[in-house]
Design a protein around this motif. Sequence first.
Motif, PDB file in Angstrom:
ATOM      1  N   GLU A 140       0.740  -1.143  -0.202  1.00 55.36           N
ATOM      2  CA  GLU A 140      -0.091   0.156   0.078  1.00 55.36           C
ATOM      3  C   GLU A 140       0.803   1.226   0.071  1.00 55.36           C
ATOM      4  N   ARG A 141       2.014   1.134   0.665  1.00 61.43           N
ATOM      5  CA  ARG A 141       2.849   2.445   0.554  1.00 61.43           C
ATOM      6  C   ARG A 141       3.265   2.477  -0.931  1.00 61.43           C
ATOM      7  N   TRP A 142       3.900   1.463  -1.321  1.00 58.89           N
ATOM      8  CA  TRP A 142       4.368   1.814  -2.567  1.00 58.89           C
ATOM      9  C   TRP A 142       3.357   2.186  -3.732  1.00 58.89           C
ATOM     10  N   ARG A 143       2.181   1.771  -3.548  1.00 60.60           N
ATOM     11  CA  ARG A 143       0.953   2.098  -4.244  1.00 60.60           C
ATOM     12  C   ARG A 143       0.537   3.645  -4.085  1.00 60.60           C
ATOM     13  N   LYS A 144       0.874   4.149  -2.850  1.00 62.08           N
ATOM     14  CA  LYS A 144       0.536   5.544  -2.473  1.00 62.08           C
ATOM     15  C   LYS A 144       1.522   6.373  -3.199  1.00 62.08           C
ATOM     16  N   ALA A 148       5.013   0.229  -8.250  1.00 64.88           N
ATOM     17  CA  ALA A 148       4.694  -1.116  -8.000  1.00 64.88           C
ATOM     18  C   ALA A 148       5.637  -1.555  -6.934  1.00 64.88           C
ATOM     19  N   PRO A 149       5.496  -2.626  -6.180  1.00 61.64           N
ATOM     20  CA  PRO A 149       6.571  -3.156  -5.089  1.00 61.64           C
ATOM     21  C   PRO A 149       7.803  -3.329  -6.084  1.00 61.64           C
ATOM     22  N   ASP A 150       7.765  -3.466  -7.201  1.00 65.30           N
ATOM     23  CA  ASP A 150       9.344  -3.859  -7.723  1.00 65.30           C
ATOM     24  C   ASP A 150       9.905  -2.553  -8.442  1.00 65.30           C
ATOM     25  N   GLY A 151       9.192  -1.238  -8.182  1.00 67.63           N
ATOM     26  CA  GLY A 151       9.951   0.083  -8.463  1.00 67.63           C
ATOM     27  C   GLY A 151       9.471   0.710  -9.805  1.00 67.63           C
ATOM     28  N   ARG A 152       8.675  -0.142 -10.587  1.00 68.25           N
ATOM     29  CA  ARG A 152       8.125   0.467 -11.545  1.00 68.25           C
ATOM     30  C   ARG A 152       6.986   1.496 -11.464  1.00 68.25           C
ATOM     31  N   LEU A 153       6.669   2.352 -12.498  1.00 65.93           N
ATOM     32  CA  LEU A 153       5.486   3.301 -12.363  1.00 65.93           C
ATOM     33  C   LEU A 153       4.255   2.675 -12.522  1.00 65.93           C
ATOM     34  N   LEU A 154       3.222   2.946 -11.759  1.00 68.12           N
ATOM     35  CA  LEU A 154       1.992   2.367 -11.813  1.00 68.12           C
ATOM     36  C   LEU A 154       1.457   2.924 -13.229  1.00 68.12           C
ATOM     37  N   ASP A 155       1.661   4.232 -13.319  1.00 66.41           N
ATOM     38  CA  ASP A 155       0.727   4.971 -14.468  1.00 66.41           C
ATOM     39  C   ASP A 155       1.924   5.833 -15.221  1.00 66.41           C
ATOM     40  N   PRO A 156       2.749   5.207 -16.101  1.00 64.09           N
ATOM     41  CA  PRO A 156       3.730   5.948 -16.607  1.00 64.09           C
ATOM     42  C   PRO A 156       3.373   7.422 -17.291  1.00 64.09           C
TER      43      PRO A 156
END
Length: 160
Positions: A140-144, A148-156
């Motif tokens: 949840e911290r990563w998403r906030k 993503a948990p692997d460090g990629r952007l959720l919405d580039p």
Amino acid sequence: MALAGLSTSCKDPPQKPPTEVAAPDAPAPDRLTPGQLLEGDDEVFGLRLPEHTTLLAVFRTSASVEGPYDPLDLAAYLKPRLDASHVEMAGDHILFPKARIRGAKDELFRIEIAPAPRGTSLQLRNITPLRAEQGLSEAERWRKAGLAPDGRLLDPNGME
């Protein structure tokens, strides 16, 4: 005879010891010593500023102040009003890298004193770290943060 008896039994009241006289060069208790600054009416982040201070800019997390005094006199004025682990001096600059203002909120400030064209400049910057939100999982911290948990952007596309 009765008067003679009374005159010998009466004693002078006890004398007080002479009071100590201050040295002529010592300042009177109601006088400021040379270079000592008087507290004024202006306040920034809970810190009372010396008299004759000009507020140049005040923002939510920083302030810029200027006054017609010596940098060392301003540092001496601030020391009893701050809780600081140490003070750094480099040339004519004085820095309180991590200081708390006594009697104010529990916030951490970086306070810098430097010469200015019309006296001395005082810069206050709130460096209090943000508190982590409680009760969130690591995902949840990563998403906030938008990752993503692997460090990629959720919405580039959202980062443009």
